[in-house]
Design an enzyme around this catalytic site. Structure first.
Site, PDB file in Angstrom:
ATOM      1  N   ASN A  89      -6.388  -2.789   1.682  1.00  0.00           N
ATOM      2  CA  ASN A  89      -6.387  -4.257   1.704  1.00  0.00           C
ATOM      3  C   ASN A  89      -7.813  -4.743   1.876  1.00  0.00           C
ATOM      4  OD1 ASN A  89      -3.596  -4.449   1.583  1.00  0.00           O
ATOM      5  ND2 ASN A  89      -3.332  -4.659   3.791  1.00  0.00           N
TER       6      ASN A  89
ATOM      7  N   ARG B 126       0.820  -1.220   0.000  1.00  0.00           N
ATOM      8  CA  ARG B 126       0.000   0.000   0.000  1.00  0.00           C
ATOM      9  C   ARG B 126       0.850   1.264   0.000  1.00  0.00           C
ATOM     10  NH1 ARG B 126      -4.106  -0.962   4.796  1.00  0.00           N
ATOM     11  NH2 ARG B 126      -2.186  -1.821   5.686  1.00  0.00           N
TER      12      ARG B 126
END
Length: 751
Positions: A37, A19
């Site tokens: 996520n 990320r």
């Protein structure tokens, strides 16, 4: 014109800095949107021009974070949305987990530099990690991989760590394991009476190093379990450790302070260096010939000319290494046969009579793991995984299945592992140990329950070994009954065969399967272990095997190679046997032999018989000792000088004939090395001849015997160009692969 795209990324993409990587890449390409996520991987919403998003997507796939593993991706236009910026948003979970779990990663160079830098705020902090390194599977409680789903959740980040965590330019941007000495894990040194040795953390490792120098044994809690450590140059303390750990001969692993120190003392090839410094940092077995140093080799690896070595792979081990100018023993923290210990209280209770001091910490380890072990063959550098654990478990990436059933495979007993298939991915656990041990059995049960809890899936199909008395099979039967699941029994060696078929996705080919190991319950109730199978069009057929000989005295046969020799010996060898048995034993065992009806085709026991005949050993103090000592006498070979002990395979593969011919060479005074090479050549040549005779183009190998790297080299050297050989690449050839093989058998083989 601005457009919005939705991007899905699946694979090992959680807990690896994905990320923050996406965030910085999006910023670079002037993209606004979000990344998060979920239960399937990583979801990205991106608003920009079509060309910008295309460049962003291409770069994302081409240069992902170093420890990530992208398995699939998808990009598609979605409803336009105007975002104010690009941000990382908290994970959402709207269904069951459907993504790989994240293994542990060895400490990266950047973190190593920081803990060694006296001006850095993480100087001497043993639990320094970032998005590229540190424990993952060891601390996993549930998924997606967020801090509150791990045992790190008990540590609240301080302001400085929080700043790093929220700073897009920082290496610890959204690092879920981020801590420092102010807010993080606490380390403390104790004696055996649980009395803390109150010293500053900066000199803790100096103190431990001094204890090691003084000949003390230290139980060190690493991030995946305890290690028992002592000076590898001190004969007396190693002998003491062997006695207290109840490990008389099995080799110990040696932790070197640095690669430079290791290379000064031992010769390494490029692949060994790559293995030792990889993100997994496994124990790597190397030759100890021409050793230049002060290790007490025979105490570390009795009678062996090889060593299992490793380098520091956590901050704890690195900080200790900084204070050492000698290598140390770093063996699993347990009593021989028991599982690795990870709990502080258990360590004190079970190791207080072994260790002189304990180096504890207060991070809870939820998934204890032994160190993985790897070896490369001498001639052709073929990698052979001896133990698949820390760094490799719990994922398996090499096979894609399409079954909708939730399946759990319970594996075998001796080298236990569990394979779970609850979604689109395969999860093969770390090596667990021998289920004969009560604590290992409890860990096996805990592993089953852990998988079910993480994935929130109840197995519909339970796969077990056909052996009626395996603990794993008995547990599987009870589990299936309680949960009203389908129960399937799968023969041991067929599971080995489908494990190697699955490891290379060979299910569309006609393949000769060669499965050589110690024991497995056969379809005819004999003890199999020297099997040849045909695989074709989703069917397996046993087409040949090592000629049967007597299986005597149950488990005792595997522990005493002399019994295997007695089983295979002709009357002409009575003189040899009389030295190995008392007259009473010989009389009793020969009577048992005449009455015996249980037969075996075990190549493992054939190795034992050869080792006994050559007076290498008559007793195994650890599993496979005779075979290891036998290969150890090989220092090199010229295959042109080798001969086969079998003239023809048309009448079968006779282990008795092999033993008879070896006995003749012994009588002639041939060297042990020459006889061993001829024996290994006999096996390799027989396999290749069988393939040529029956027109096979593909041969696949599995079973513990194929941990013998000389045999592997000979097969590679003998095989003609038109035949291709397949050895395990992502699994160990031993019984650790049985659970995976059971899954492959159930999915692919027509019953």
């Amino acid at each position: 014109m601005l457009k919005t795209y939705k991007i899905y990324i699946s694979g090992q993409v959680q807990g690896v800095g994905f990320r923050p990587f996406v965030y910085n890449l999006a910023t670079k390409h002037l993209i606004k949107g979000s990344v998060s996520n979920d239960e399937n991987g990583v979801v990205i919403y991106a608003t920009q021009t079509r060309d910008n998003i295309k460049l962003f997507y291409e770069e994302l796939l081409k240069n992902p974070p170093p420890v990530s593993h992208i398995l699939a991706s998808e990009i598609k236009p979605t409803n336009f949305f105007k975002f104010d910026n690009f941000k990382i948003i908290p994970s959402s979970k709207n269904g069951n987990i459907n993504l790989p779990l994240t293994p542990d990663f060895a400490i990266c160079e950047a973190c190593k530099t920081e803990i060694n830098n006296s001006t850095n705020r993480r100087y001497n902090y043993p639990f320094t990690t970032c998005v590229n390194c540190g424990p993952r599977w060891a601390i996993t409680q549930s998924f997606p991989f967020e801090r509150n789903h791990t045992s790190m959740d008990m540590f609240t980040m301080c302001d400085d760590c929080e700043k790093e965590y929220t700073n897009p330019g920082d290496r610890r941007f959204h690092s879920q394991t981020n801590t420092c000495s102010t807010c993080g894990i606490q380390l403390h040194l104790e004696d055996t009476n649980s009395k803390k040795i109150t010293i500053n953390i900066s000199i803790t490792f100096k103190k431990v190093a001094q204890f090691l120098t003084d000949g003390k044994i230290i139980a060190i809690k690493n991030t995946s379990g305890y290690l028992l450590c002592c000076n590898a140059e001190d004969s007396e303390v190693i002998q003491k450790l062997r006695k207290l750990k109840n490990r008389p001969n099995k080799p110990f692993a040696v932790l070197y302070p640095s690669l430079e120190k290791l290379q000064k003392e031992l010769k390494l090839n490029e692949l060994q260096v790559k293995s030792l410094t990889s993100k997994e940092h496994p124990i790597t077995i190397i030759s100890s010939e021409n050793y230049q140093g002060n290790l007490v080799l025979n105490e570390i690896a009795p009678k062996l000319n090889q060593l299992g070595v490793m380098l520091p792979y956590t901050g704890i081990l690195q900080l200790l290494a900084n204070e050492l100018d000698f290598p140390i023993i770093a063996t699993s923290g347990n009593i021989h046969g028991s599982p690795i210990i990870s709990n502080n209280e258990d360590a004190i209770e079970k190791l207080k009579n072994v260790a002189d001091y304990f180096l504890h910490h207060n991070l809870k380890i939820t998934q204890p793991q032994d160190d993985s072990v790897l070896k490369f063959s001498f001639k052709f550098k073929q990698p052979v995984l001896f133990r698949r654990s820390r760094g490799f478990a719990p994922n398996y990436f090499g096979a894609q299945l399409k079954s909708t059933e939730k399946i759990i495979a319970m594996g075998a007993d001796l080298k236990s592992s569990i394979t779970f298939y609850p979604n689109q991915y395969i999860y093969s656990s770390q090596y667990l140990g021998n289920l004969e041990n009560y604590d290992v059995y409890n860990r096996f049960i805990a592993m089953v329950n852990s998988y079910i809890k993480i994935f929130e899936q109840q197995p519909q199909v339970i796969l077990i070994d056909k052996h009626p008395l395996y603990h794993s099979s008995e547990f599987g039967r009870d589990f299936a009954k309680k949960n009203k699941a389908k129960l399937i029994e799968i023969q041991h060696h067929k599971a080995h065969f489908t494990a190697i078929l699955g490891d290379h996705n060979l299910f569309k080919k006609k393949v000769l399967g060669v499965i050589f190991d110690g024991t497995g319950y056969g379809d005819d109730k004999a003890i199999w272990g020297g099997e040849f199978f045909n695989y074709e069009k989703n069917k397996i057929k046993r087409i040949n095997h090592l000629e049967y000989f007597d299986w005597l005295l149950g488990d005792k046969m595997a522990k005493e190679p002399r019994i295997s020799l007695l089983s295979l010996a002709t009357s002409e060898m009575d003189g040899i046997l009389s030295v190995k048995f008392t007259p009473n034993e010989l009389k009793t065992y020969k009577t048992l032999k005449t009455l015996n009806r249980l037969k075996t085709s075990s190549v493992g026991r054939l190795f034992d018989a050869v080792a006994s005949l050559l007076n290498i050993t008559d007793y195994n103090s650890y599993e496979g000792e005779a075979a290891i000592l036998l290969e150890n006498l090989v220092t090199g070979y010229n295959i042109k000088n080798c001969k086969s002990y079998l003239n023809s395979i048309e009448k079968g593969i006779s282990s008795k004939e092999i033993i008879k011919q070896i006995a003749i060479d012994v009588k002639k005074g041939k060297s042990k090395q020459k006889i061993i090479l001829n024996f290994l050549f006999t096996l390799a040549n027989t396999i290749i001849e069988m393939a040529k005779t029956n027109n096979y183009k593909y041969i696949a190998f599995s079973g513990g015997v194929f941990q013998n790297t000389t045999l592997v080299d000979m097969l590679i050297e003998l095989v003609p160009k038109e035949i291709k050989l397949y050895f395990h690449k992502d699994l160990s050839p031993n019984d650790e692969n049985i659970s995976f093989g059971q899954l492959m058998y159930y999915i692919h083989i027509k019953k």
